[in-house]
Design a protein around this motif. Structure first.
Motif, short mmCIF file in Angstrom:
data_model
loop_
_atom_site.label_atom_id
_atom_site.label_comp_id
_atom_site.label_asym_id
_atom_site.label_seq_id
_atom_site.Cartn_x
_atom_site.Cartn_y
_atom_site.Cartn_z
N ASN A 4 0.85 -1.19 0.00
CA ASN A 4 0.00 0.00 0.00
C ASN A 4 0.88 1.23 0.00
O ASN A 4 1.76 1.38 0.86
CB ASN A 4 -0.91 0.01 1.23
N CYS A 5 0.68 2.13 -0.95
CA CYS A 5 1.58 3.27 -1.07
C CYS A 5 0.83 4.58 -1.24
O CYS A 5 -0.33 4.62 -1.68
CB CYS A 5 2.56 3.06 -2.22
N ILE A 6 1.51 5.66 -0.87
CA ILE A 6 1.03 7.01 -1.13
C ILE A 6 2.14 7.79 -1.81
O ILE A 6 3.32 7.45 -1.70
CB ILE A 6 0.57 7.74 0.16
N THR A 29 -0.35 -0.91 -4.62
CA THR A 29 -1.72 -0.41 -4.51
C THR A 29 -1.68 1.05 -4.09
O THR A 29 -1.16 1.38 -3.03
CB THR A 29 -2.53 -1.22 -3.48
N VAL A 31 -2.98 4.18 -2.48
CA VAL A 31 -3.95 4.52 -1.45
C VAL A 31 -4.35 5.99 -1.53
O VAL A 31 -5.53 6.33 -1.43
CB VAL A 31 -3.38 4.21 -0.05
N LYS A 32 -3.36 6.85 -1.77
CA LYS A 32 -3.65 8.29 -1.75
C LYS A 32 -2.53 9.05 -2.45
O LYS A 32 -1.37 8.66 -2.37
CB LYS A 32 -3.77 8.78 -0.30
N ILE A 43 -1.60 10.38 7.47
CA ILE A 43 -1.95 9.07 6.92
C ILE A 43 -0.93 8.02 7.33
O ILE A 43 -1.27 6.91 7.74
CB ILE A 43 -2.06 9.15 5.38
N GLY A 48 -0.92 1.33 8.20
CA GLY A 48 -1.48 0.70 7.00
C GLY A 48 -0.77 1.05 5.70
O GLY A 48 -1.15 0.55 4.64
N ILE A 49 0.23 1.92 5.76
CA ILE A 49 0.99 2.30 4.56
C ILE A 49 2.33 1.57 4.58
O ILE A 49 3.05 1.58 5.58
CB ILE A 49 1.22 3.82 4.50
#
Length: 249
Positions: A4-6, A29, A31-32, A43, A48-49
């Motif tokens: 999960n990445c931003i 994936t 995320v933001k 965040i 979760g990141i």
């Protein structure tokens, strides 16, 4: 395992490019995307990141400040146009340092490295200080052993001599430019010059060593290699033109 990445960058175009790259990698994936680093920090701290693509030069909070506040909650890949922050960022345990404009193959190599790091593996003891280890060189090209090792971030990387275009010195570290990437290592130009075979490389400036066979043209005291203009310093001019003169026909 998906990551999960931003993406954190104050430039919308940079966000668009990285979002497009992320969409092409199956194990990433998105995320933001955040133009505001304060929002991104919240965040990350929320959990979760797994991976953050982080710009450095941002108005509210720099990437370096972001790293110091966020700590080791996830992996970080810095995306910036400024090479001078590389050493400081490595002290903060970033996974990679990508210089804009970022090519997709370089992007993929960086995220693949993070993906592999997620799986616990046994690693050899870390090296105490930056090193350059030249391979044995007899004067004749050797496609198997014609390489050097340099310490980059937290690993030792092999670089084949025939891939090197030129080397640029920047204060206490150097950048090795190859056909495919730019490798930054904490090392002196003198040490690097001693490690390279004189038959293939020559110092042309206090800040530059070039691969002789990669020189495309010479105009007055300027060398062109892969569209890069490299000056020939006064101290090195006579020796450079002597070497080049011996190769004229």
């Amino acid at each position: 395992m998906n990551l999960n990445c931003i993406v954190v960058d104050d430039e919308p175009l940079a966000l668009d490019i990285l979002q497009d790259y992320i969409s092409k990698v199956p194990f990433l994936t998105m995320v933001k995307r955040c133009e505001n680093p304060i929002e991104a920090l919240q965040i990350v701290q929320g959990g979760g990141i797994d991976l953050v693509f982080l710009d450095i030069q941002m108005p509210e909070l720099t990437g370096i400040q972001f790293l110091k506040i966020a700590g080791n909650k996830c992996h970080y890949i810095l995306t910036t146009a400024y090479p001078q922050y590389a050493l400081e960022s490595y002290d903060l345990n970033v996974s990679d340092y990508l210089l804009k404009p970022i090519a997709f193959d370089r992007f993929y190599k960086a995220v693949e490295k993070v993906h592999n790091q997620v799986k616990p593996v046994e690693t050899p003891a870390s090296v105490a200080q930056p090193i350059i280890t030249p391979a044995p060189f007899s004067g004749a090209p050797n496609p198997v052993q014609d390489y050097i090792f340099v310490k980059t971030e937290h690993k030792i990387q092999k670089i084949y001599l025939h891939d090197i275009l030129f080397i640029e010195g920047l204060k206490d570290y150097i950048s090795i430019f190859t056909k495919d990437e730019r490798v930054i290592t904490l090392q002196s130009m003198k040490k690097m010059e001693e490690a390279l075979p004189q038959s293939q490389f020559i110092r042309v400036h206090k800040s530059y060593i070039v691969a002789v066979d990669k020189i495309e043209s010479i105009e007055r005291s300027r060398i062109t290699i892969n569209q890069k203009i490299i000056p020939v310093g006064d101290t090195y001019r006579d020796e450079f033109f002597r070497v080049i003169g011996n190769k004229n026909i």
